[in-house]
Design a protein around this motif. Structure first.
Motif, PDB file in Angstrom:
ATOM      1  N   ALA A 230      -4.731  56.863 -65.567  1.00 35.89           N
ATOM      2  CA  ALA A 230      -5.781  56.603 -66.549  1.00 35.89           C
ATOM      3  C   ALA A 230      -6.156  55.130 -66.538  1.00 35.89           C
ATOM      4  CB  ALA A 230      -5.308  57.021 -67.938  1.00 35.89           C
ATOM      5  N   GLY A 231      -7.290  54.834 -67.192  1.00 33.09           N
ATOM      6  CA  GLY A 231      -7.698  53.450 -67.360  1.00 33.09           C
ATOM      7  C   GLY A 231      -8.769  52.976 -66.402  1.00 33.09           C
ATOM      8  N   TRP A 232      -9.176  53.845 -65.466  1.00 30.90           N
ATOM      9  CA  TRP A 232     -10.231  53.465 -64.533  1.00 30.90           C
ATOM     10  C   TRP A 232     -11.595  53.597 -65.197  1.00 30.90           C
ATOM     11  CZ3 TRP A 232      -9.659  51.524 -59.632  1.00 30.90           C
ATOM     12  CH2 TRP A 232      -8.361  51.537 -59.117  1.00 30.90           C
ATOM     13  N   GLU A 233     -12.528  52.706 -64.838  1.00 32.17           N
ATOM     14  CA  GLU A 233     -13.880  52.807 -65.369  1.00 32.17           C
ATOM     15  C   GLU A 233     -14.503  54.135 -64.950  1.00 32.17           C
ATOM     16  OE1 GLU A 233     -14.132  50.461 -61.477  1.00 32.17           O
ATOM     17  OE2 GLU A 233     -12.811  50.579 -63.225  1.00 32.17           O
ATOM     18  N   GLY A 234     -15.396  54.635 -65.788  1.00 34.43           N
ATOM     19  CA  GLY A 234     -15.968  55.949 -65.540  1.00 34.43           C
ATOM     20  C   GLY A 234     -16.671  56.076 -64.208  1.00 34.43           C
ATOM     21  N   SER A 235     -17.141  54.957 -63.645  1.00 38.33           N
ATOM     22  CA  SER A 235     -17.867  55.002 -62.377  1.00 38.33           C
ATOM     23  C   SER A 235     -16.944  54.994 -61.162  1.00 38.33           C
ATOM     24  CB  SER A 235     -18.838  53.815 -62.286  1.00 38.33           C
ATOM     25  OG  SER A 235     -18.120  52.586 -62.360  1.00 38.33           O
ATOM     26  N   ALA A 236     -15.653  54.816 -61.365  1.00 43.24           N
ATOM     27  CA  ALA A 236     -14.715  54.760 -60.233  1.00 43.24           C
ATOM     28  C   ALA A 236     -14.648  56.112 -59.530  1.00 43.24           C
ATOM     29  CB  ALA A 236     -13.325  54.348 -60.724  1.00 43.24           C
ATOM     30  N   SER A 237     -14.605  56.099 -58.216  1.00 41.13           N
ATOM     31  CA  SER A 237     -14.553  57.347 -57.459  1.00 41.13           C
ATOM     32  C   SER A 237     -13.165  57.967 -57.537  1.00 41.13           C
ATOM     33  CB  SER A 237     -14.909  57.086 -55.991  1.00 41.13           C
ATOM     34  OG  SER A 237     -13.891  56.325 -55.363  1.00 41.13           O
ATOM     35  N   GLY A 238     -13.125  59.293 -57.399  1.00 47.23           N
ATOM     36  CA  GLY A 238     -11.837  59.978 -57.413  1.00 47.23           C
ATOM     37  C   GLY A 238     -10.937  59.511 -56.290  1.00 47.23           C
ATOM     38  N   ALA A 239     -11.529  59.246 -55.120  1.00 48.38           N
ATOM     39  CA  ALA A 239     -10.735  58.804 -53.973  1.00 48.38           C
ATOM     40  C   ALA A 239     -10.057  57.465 -54.261  1.00 48.38           C
ATOM     41  CB  ALA A 239     -11.625  58.700 -52.739  1.00 48.38           C
ATOM     42  N   ARG A 240     -10.766  56.581 -54.948  1.00 49.37           N
ATOM     43  CA  ARG A 240     -10.200  55.272 -55.274  1.00 49.37           C
ATOM     44  C   ARG A 240      -9.041  55.413 -56.252  1.00 49.37           C
ATOM     45  NH1 ARG A 240     -13.339  50.526 -58.636  1.00 49.37           N
ATOM     46  NH2 ARG A 240     -11.729  48.909 -58.470  1.00 49.37           N
ATOM     47  N   VAL A 241      -9.221  56.276 -57.249  1.00 50.56           N
ATOM     48  CA  VAL A 241      -8.158  56.496 -58.232  1.00 50.56           C
ATOM     49  C   VAL A 241      -6.940  57.123 -57.567  1.00 50.56           C
ATOM     50  CG1 VAL A 241      -7.550  57.630 -60.402  1.00 50.56           C
ATOM     51  CG2 VAL A 241      -9.866  56.749 -60.074  1.00 50.56           C
ATOM     52  N   LEU A 242      -7.167  58.088 -56.678  1.00 53.88           N
ATOM     53  CA  LEU A 242      -6.062  58.744 -55.978  1.00 53.88           C
ATOM     54  C   LEU A 242      -5.305  57.751 -55.112  1.00 53.88           C
ATOM     55  CD1 LEU A 242      -4.423  61.171 -55.046  1.00 53.88           C
ATOM     56  CD2 LEU A 242      -6.238  61.683 -53.402  1.00 53.88           C
TER      57      LEU A 242
END
Length: 219
Positions: free
Chosen positions: A93-105
């Protein structure tokens, strides 16, 4: 006649006993651990304001936490990994809403999230397929609604795979729905500071797992 303790009350008291044992929280002057937990649980389950919490628990605004700010609302991108026991194995959690799923993963994989050897996770169409993460076939019907509108059985192995993939993905959506039902604070935009918003998501995920591990009801 002694009143019967409900499953919810029993789980609450187990949580209250566990928290000081793990040195996660201690009694403070005027507020014991049980009240701290009760305040937090009420806040996340009802999305209660600071004023509501003050009124219900009869404490000052300085005592009640978490606090809200006046900077408006923010959105965040949250990635969760679930198992077949309806529990979260990872919450990022904590990523900006525009962050891609791949980046979060990718960030999660660099911070303690891993796939056991010989296992894999299903991911939605926003991710790429890898040996550890399997996405649906692209340009092939992959939503249950699409399958339903076609009014016909899968015609190819790829369509059958996507149908089974969508059914399992729907299972994950149901788990998320249960969590949002229990913790109303997750269902709408929040005015809490962004750091607190991320912590609230993690706390709700942990509470959900605790309830599930003690055979709490999903209803």
């Amino acid at each position: 006649m002694q009143a019967r303790i409900s499953d919810g009350e029993a789980i609450f008291h187990k949580l209250v006993d566990l928290i000081p044992e793990r040195n996660l929280l201690q009694d403070t002057r005027g507020v014991d651990v049980e009240q701290h937990v009760a305040i937090f649980m009420y806040a996340v389950s009802k999305n209660a304001s600071n004023r509501d919490l003050q009124c219900r628990f009869q404490h000052s605004g300085e005592t009640i936490t978490p606090y809200r700010n006046r900077k408006g609302t923010l959105s965040q991108n949250v990635m969760v990994a679930c198992n077949f026991d309806n529990q979260f194995k990872n919450v990022s959690a904590g990523w900006e809403g525009s962050a891609s799923g791949a980046r979060v993963l990718q960030d999660a994989l660099q911070n303690n999230f891993y796939v056991p050897e010989g296992k894999y996770y299903l991911v939605d169409a926003g991710y790429a397929s890898t040996p550890n993460f399997i996405a649906p076939y692209r340009n092939v019907r992959h939503h249950l609604q699409e399958q339903g509108r076609s009014n016909q059985r899968p015609q190819t192995p790829e369509e059958l795979f996507n149908l089974r993939h969508a059914q399992l993905h729907n299972h994950v959506e149901q788990i998320i729905g249960v969590v949002k039902m229990h913790f109303q604070i997750l269902k709408c935009a929040s005015h809490h500071p962004i750091d607190s918003q991320a912590d609230i998501v993690l706390a709700c995920g942990a509470l959900h797992n605790f309830i599930r591990s003690h055979e709490g009801s999903e209803q």
